[in-house]
Design a protein around this motif. Structure first.
Motif, PDB file in Angstrom:
ATOM      1  N   THR A   1      72.395  26.636   1.166  1.00  0.00           N
ATOM      2  CA  THR A   1      72.089  26.817  -0.255  1.00  0.00           C
ATOM      3  C   THR A   1      73.352  27.052  -1.074  1.00  0.00           C
ATOM      4  O   THR A   1      73.437  26.633  -2.236  1.00  0.00           O
TER       5      THR A   1
ATOM      6  N   LYS B   1      74.296  24.394  -4.290  1.00  0.00           N
ATOM      7  CA  LYS B   1      74.349  24.834  -5.686  1.00  0.00           C
ATOM      8  C   LYS B   1      75.144  23.867  -6.557  1.00  0.00           C
ATOM      9  O   LYS B   1      74.939  23.798  -7.772  1.00  0.00           O
TER      10      LYS B   1
ATOM     11  N   ILE C   1      68.699  26.747  -7.278  1.00  0.00           N
ATOM     12  CA  ILE C   1      68.342  26.779  -5.861  1.00  0.00           C
ATOM     13  C   ILE C   1      68.847  28.103  -5.309  1.00  0.00           C
ATOM     14  O   ILE C   1      69.984  28.495  -5.538  1.00  0.00           O
ATOM     15  N   ARG C   2      67.984  28.814  -4.583  1.00  0.00           N
ATOM     16  CA  ARG C   2      68.363  30.136  -4.086  1.00  0.00           C
ATOM     17  C   ARG C   2      67.536  30.485  -2.851  1.00  0.00           C
ATOM     18  O   ARG C   2      66.485  29.874  -2.594  1.00  0.00           O
TER      19      ARG C   2
ATOM     20  N   VAL D   1      63.513  29.166   0.836  1.00  0.00           N
ATOM     21  CA  VAL D   1      64.384  28.587  -0.192  1.00  0.00           C
ATOM     22  C   VAL D   1      63.528  28.141  -1.363  1.00  0.00           C
ATOM     23  O   VAL D   1      62.489  27.489  -1.175  1.00  0.00           O
TER      24      VAL D   1
ATOM     25  N   LEU E   1      63.523  25.928  -4.863  1.00  0.00           N
ATOM     26  CA  LEU E   1      64.155  24.902  -5.693  1.00  0.00           C
ATOM     27  C   LEU E   1      63.356  24.792  -6.983  1.00  0.00           C
ATOM     28  O   LEU E   1      62.141  24.555  -6.945  1.00  0.00           O
TER      29      LEU E   1
END
Length: 919
Positions: free
Chosen positions: A14, A18, A89-90, A98, A100
């Motif tokens: 991730t 980014k 996104i994290r 995750v 998105l």
């Protein structure tokens, strides 16, 4: 081998993804029911995100095989996130989840990818209402159900403390081990560091501890971890800093030694940090996503390489076993030869003792003593000191023999030798028997040596061919890229046209939607199970007509891939132009997948024979392609030697003819008609045959025509006179009557019509927009087909801007031109007549009508029968490679490694070819 992401991998991926924030979604594809691709783009930049439910999520740089038809989940994703930007996104809650985010405000959609347990993919709106979910499930602990139109919930406030590994934590973790059981230290510590098992092992190794050490409740934690806990905390914090700020890509691998080639690398795991303590062999890639992509894209290739190495080892082991077996046989025969000679010599040296033993046993048997009694008598005599009884070791009366322990009277130190004595023979005969056995053993040794040399040689040749075959199969699988039409049924016609047919309803629909172009031909047969067949036109810019031979071969393919094959019933196929094929059903009707509406006239072909063939094409390298092109050019020049000369003389002849025609016009009449000779095929000596079909007694008018044809001057004059008479006479009486009748019917039909009504009808019947005049005359069709065409012609077309239409058409034309050029280039790289000096890369099996394989070097005929496809393919390949060991045979044998040769054959076949069953 590592098979899924750890938390460290998720955060590293991730972190790298980014940089893709702000890119717009172009499309979504699915590889399988768990793996999906999201295609993103922005100005001068493209990227693809790959995620697999429960396994991985990263940016991919490889071309992955997409599903032929998108799944319902892919369609739902396309509907909601297509053309939206990836805004964020994290990692959610310091877990393998995750998020998105696509779009903003009310149009925002969120895609959650779960990379733990069995995994899941959830699409929600901005209020976390589930719009689509890959796997509907219910949480066992909370009884929360995740399904469409439900709220998606997750633990946002998960523990994010990473470096607080204390002595109490370690004591508590080790104390949680069940009583009487042991656990590895690495497994226990990975729960505290949350870095995953591989990286935790690296941290422990860096701190001087062994991850394999067994721990239990009885372990003294303070003693084992004294002075080590601070180092573990420091190393763990360093790992997290590196992963969150600047992750790197490393792949750990092991090498397998190959008997014939270089060592093969087998990937074990991927990591975002270097692993110097736990991985002896590792390589670094530019980024973590690239290392993951390389790892997963090479899995299948590495399996094939490992399989090839195992096959090589197995072949060499078989050779070693043959050599070992032959050696053992020879040694056993030589030992037998020595033993027999020694036995015979001992009998000769102890001849008197042997004769006394024979006499004693024969007398006992003559007195009809039982075998048990004789054995007791021997034991008693031996105890009393009888030398003969002591020398007898045992009896084997079922074989009519006994064993004696015979020594060497001239050498007291020599060991006693156990010698079998036949009761029916005297001592000398027994010695002679052993000499005969020694002689036969010596002969066997000679024969075995000769046969072993032959057996070892055959085993070596077989092992060598196996190794070469494995090498070729591995090379082919590495280098060969499947052609676009290989996923369908296909062949190349005699004139070089690509003909493609669908295997099922989905492929039929895909063919028409994606691969049917305006200048192609669509062919089908009105038989159950028949495939949709497309003939790809060579010329894209101009509408070039498909030759009749190609149409016939395509029609044969359409009929053979239907139920007519098993029923052995001939049938006819028909063809239409692409503009006659439509997916629009009539009002109130429904077209299932793979079905189409044909509007207009069908062009029926003659009944097709149920005869197919299996042939082999070869892919050449660039040098061989140039050689074949030069040979083809030379062949054409030999066939048409005067072509260039005629081309140069043509302008001069044309000018002379024009000058001559101008002179005749000036005179005021047509006085001369110069004879024109047309040369067919560029060969003056070529014979032309007229095939007469019908009765030989021709009508008078045809007889007159033949007579005139024999005298060209009279025929030309007669033709001109008839033309002049027709022009002077005007239309015939029959034509005039037809015209008068038509006018009368029109007057009767429209007798009540006024001038205003006439003008109104003309205004309504005016075409909308610019319509090109049709080149061909309108073809009469059936009433149902007329009504469908009328409906299509009078539908109101949608209003589209002219510039947009032109731009789209230009883009489509450019793409089609490029694809057409690639197809033509691709065909030049394949040959059916390989030369000995050609460098061949791989073989391609072709199933086609037998007439299309007339120029193939390797081909067999296939007709309806009762045989299975796989067995028929093996028979054909065995025939092609019989008594051949060259490159061509090796490439053909490589086709047996998969089902590429047999999957295009019809079911229940019979194979026939010359020398098919010969040995």
């Amino acid at each position: 081998m590592k098979n899924r992401f750890t938390l460290v991998d998720v955060i590293a991926a991730t972190t790298e993804l980014k940089k893709l924030q702000g890119m717009r979604v172009n499309n979504v594809y699915d590889i399988d029911n768990k793996t999906y691709l999201i295609k993103l783009s922005r100005t001068d930049e493209k990227a693809v995100i790959l995620f697999e439910s429960g396994v991985r999520l990263h940016q991919t740089f490889h071309e992955w095989p997409k599903s032929q038809t998108p799944s319902s989940f892919s369609m739902k994703l396309r509907k909601h996130i297509n053309q939206k930007r990836l805004t964020s996104i994290r990692v959610v809650g310091f877990d393998r989840l995750v998020e998105l985010v696509f779009g903003t405000d009310d149009r925002e959609n969120r895609l959650y990818v779960e990379l733990y347990d069995r995994g899941n993919v959830v699409l929600t709106d901005n209020e976390l209402t589930i719009l689509n979910i890959l796997r509907v499930r219910t949480d066992k602990d909370t009884s929360v159900r995740w399904a469409v139109r439900e709220k998606y919930t997750f633990n946002e406030e998960a523990e994010r403390e990473r470096s607080g590994v204390t002595m109490d934590d370690v004591t508590r973790a080790i104390g949680g081990i069940p009583e009487g059981k042991e656990e590895q230290l690495g497994r226990v510590m990975s729960q505290l560091t949350k870095c995953g098992n591989p990286i935790t092992k690296e941290i422990l190794a860096a701190c001087g501890m062994k991850a394999e050490m067994k721990v239990s409740r009885k372990t003294d934690v303070e003693t084992e971890f004294r002075g080590k806990l601070d180092e573990i905390r420091k190393e763990t914090e360093h790992v997290w800093e590196q992963v969150e700020e600047q992750p790197r890509g490393f792949i750990s691998y092991t090498e397998i030694l190959s008997p014939t080639s270089q060592p093969i690398q087998l990937y074990n795991e991927f990591n975002p940090i270097p692993m110097p303590f736990t991985s002896k062999l590792q390589k670094e890639l530019p980024s973590f996503c690239e290392s993951v992509d390389e790892f997963y894209s090479r899995i299948e290739t590495q399996k094939q390489e490992q399989k090839a190495v195992n096959m090589e080892k197995q072949a060499l082991k078989k050779l070693e076993n043959v050599e070992k077996d032959q050696k053992e046989r020879i040694e056993a025969l030589q030992l037998t030869q020595e033993q027999r000679e020694r036995m015979a010599n001992r009998i000769i040296l102890n001849q008197d003792l042997v004769e006394k033993a024979l006499l004693l046993i024969r007398s006992a048997l003559a007195n009809q003593f039982s075998w048990q009694t004789i054995e007791e008598m021997r034991k008693n005599a031996a105890m009393n000191g009888d030398l003969v009884a002591k020398s007898i070791d045992s009896f084997r009366f079922e074989n009519n023999e006994f064993f004696m322990n015979l020594g060497d009277p001239y050498d007291e130190e020599a060991e006693l030798l156990k010698v079998p004595i036949d009761i029916s023979m005297n001592a000398s005969k027994n010695a002679q028997r052993h000499f005969v056995d020694k002689k036969s053993a010596a002969e066997k040794v000679k024969k075995t040596v000769a046969s072993s040399e032959k057996a070892i040689k055959n085993a070596q040749e077989k092992a060598k061919s196996t190794l070469e075959q494995v090498k070729i199969v591995t090379e082919v699988k590495k280098s060969r890229k499947a052609m676009w039409f290989e996923k369908f049924r296909w062949f190349i016609s005699s004139e070089g046209y690509i003909v493609v047919a669908g295997r099922d309803a989905q492929q039929n629909e895909l063919l028409v939607k994606k691969y049917l172009r305006p200048n192609d031909i669509y062919m089908h047969a009105d038989v159950r199970g028949a495939s949709s067949v497309i003939i790809r036109n060579k010329s894209f810019e101009e509408s070039q007509e498909i030759p009749p031979k190609t149409l016939t071969e395509a029609a044969q393919m359409a009929v053979c891939y239907s139920n007519a094959w098993e029923a052995t019933v001939t049938a006819s196929a028909w063809w239409v132009h692409p503009n006659q094929v439509s997916r629009t059903a009539p009002t109130g009707e429904y077209l299932p997948s793979g079905s189409f509406m044909i509007r207009g006239k069908k062009n029926f072909m003659p009944p097709s024979q149920l005869v197919m063939g299996l042939g082999v094409l070869f892919r050449m390298d660039d040098e061989s392609i140039e050689r074949h092109a030069a040979l083809e050019k030379a062949k054409k020049s030999e066939e048409n030697p005067d072509e260039n000369v005629e081309t140069e003389e043509k302008p001069e002849k044309t000018e002379k003819i024009l000058e001559k025609s101008e002179k005749t016009v000036e005179i005021g009449g047509i006085d001369e008609f110069p004879d024109v000779q047309v040369q067919i095929g560029g060969q003056q000596d070529e014979e032309l045959f007229l095939i007469e079909v019908g009765p030989k007694n021709l009508p008078k008018n045809q007889q007159n025509a033949q007579k005139l044809a024999q005298n060209p001057e009279k025929s030309t004059q007669k033709y001109l006179e008839e033309k002049i008479k027709e022009q002077m006479a005007g239309p015939s009486a029959k034509t005039q009557k037809r015209k008068q009748r038509k006018e009368k019917m029109v007057k009767q039909k429209y007798k009540d019509q006024t001038d205003d009504d006439l003008e109104l009808h003309k205004e309504l019947l005016k075409p909308q927009g610019k319509i090109e005049s049709p080149k061909n005359e309108e073809i009469p069709v059936k009433n149902e087909e007329k009504s469908q065409i009328y409906h299509e012609k009078h539908e109101k077309p949608p209003k589209i801007e002219k510039n947009e239409v032109e731009e789209d058409a230009e883009e489509a034309d450019e793409e089609d031109k490029e694809a057409n050029a690639e197809e033509m280039t691709l065909l030049t790289t394949l040959t059916a007549q390989p030369l000995d000096e050609d460098t061949l890369l791989f073989a391609v099996p072709v199933v086609a009508p037998y007439s299309a394989l007339s120029t193939y070097k390797y081909r067999v005929k296939i007709t309806p029968g009762i045989g299975k496809r796989g067995k028929a393919t093996k028979q054909a390949i065995e025939l092609f490679t019989r008594q051949k060991t060259d490159r061509q045979a090796a490439l053909i044998k490589s086709l047996l490694s998969d089902d590429s040769a047999s999957r295009n054959l019809p079911t229940k076949v019979r194979i026939s070819a010359p020398q098919l069953h010969a040995k």
